[in-house]
Design an enzyme around this catalytic site. Structure first.
Site, short mmCIF file in Angstrom:
data_model
loop_
_atom_site.label_atom_id
_atom_site.label_comp_id
_atom_site.label_asym_id
_atom_site.label_seq_id
_atom_site.Cartn_x
_atom_site.Cartn_y
_atom_site.Cartn_z
CB ALA A 1 64.79 30.28 -4.31
CB CYS A 2 67.38 33.48 -0.89
SG CYS A 2 68.14 31.82 -0.61
CB THR A 3 65.10 37.42 -3.64
OG1 THR A 3 66.44 37.75 -3.82
CG2 THR A 3 64.18 38.85 -4.06
#
Length: 155
Positions: free
Chosen positions: A45-47
């Protein structure tokens, strides 16, 4: 801990950033800033969130809005993350957790029945005077950047 409510003063910070040097919120005074807090470099999700903000950066630039990503990961990890995904947004490193705590995004979380401390994915839109304009808590990444850009364009 500051109360993240529209109209409140956004806590200032100076933190090390990817590529060396530091980044300060006060350095952007006179320009709106989108500050996106995320848990960890190079996770799914962060990527996706960092890539979405990078893809939308020309639109934020056109609206005169600066972007800053912030996580507790060290600068070396940010550098690898930026290089791996060709990210175009500055990433600040808050290993001391001071800024994360000042914004109230360092919280107790739970996964698979285990509780731990971590970053609650949050985005803060700060106006040109350094006041909080809008806050998105517990962000779901899909479509999020578009909502932030729409709000930023109204400043």
């Amino acid at each position: 801990m500051a109360e993240l409510v529209p109209g409140a003063e956004a806590p200032d910070f100076t933190l090390p950033r990817d590529g060396g040097g530091t980044i300060s919120l006060s350095g952007f005074r006179g320009k709106p800033v989108v500050l996106f807090f995320y848990p960890k470099d190079d996770t799914e999700a962060c990527t996706l969130e960092a890539k979405d903000f990078t893809a939308a950066k020309p639109d934020f630039d056109a609206a005169g809005v600066a972007l800053i990503g912030l996580s507790p990961d060290p600068v070396k990890k940010h550098d690898k993350f930026v290089k791996k995904y060709e990210l175009g947004v500055p990433l600040a490193s808050d290993e001391s957790l001071e800024t994360l705590e000042a914004y109230g995004v360092w919280k107790e979380k739970s996964m698979y029945g285990r509780t731990y401390m971590g970053v609650e994915r949050t985005t803060v839109l700060i106006d040109a005077k350094g006041k909080i304009a809008e806050v998105w808590s517990k962000v779901k990444v899909k479509g999020h950047v578009d909502a932030v850009l729409d709000a930023a364009k109204k400043l």
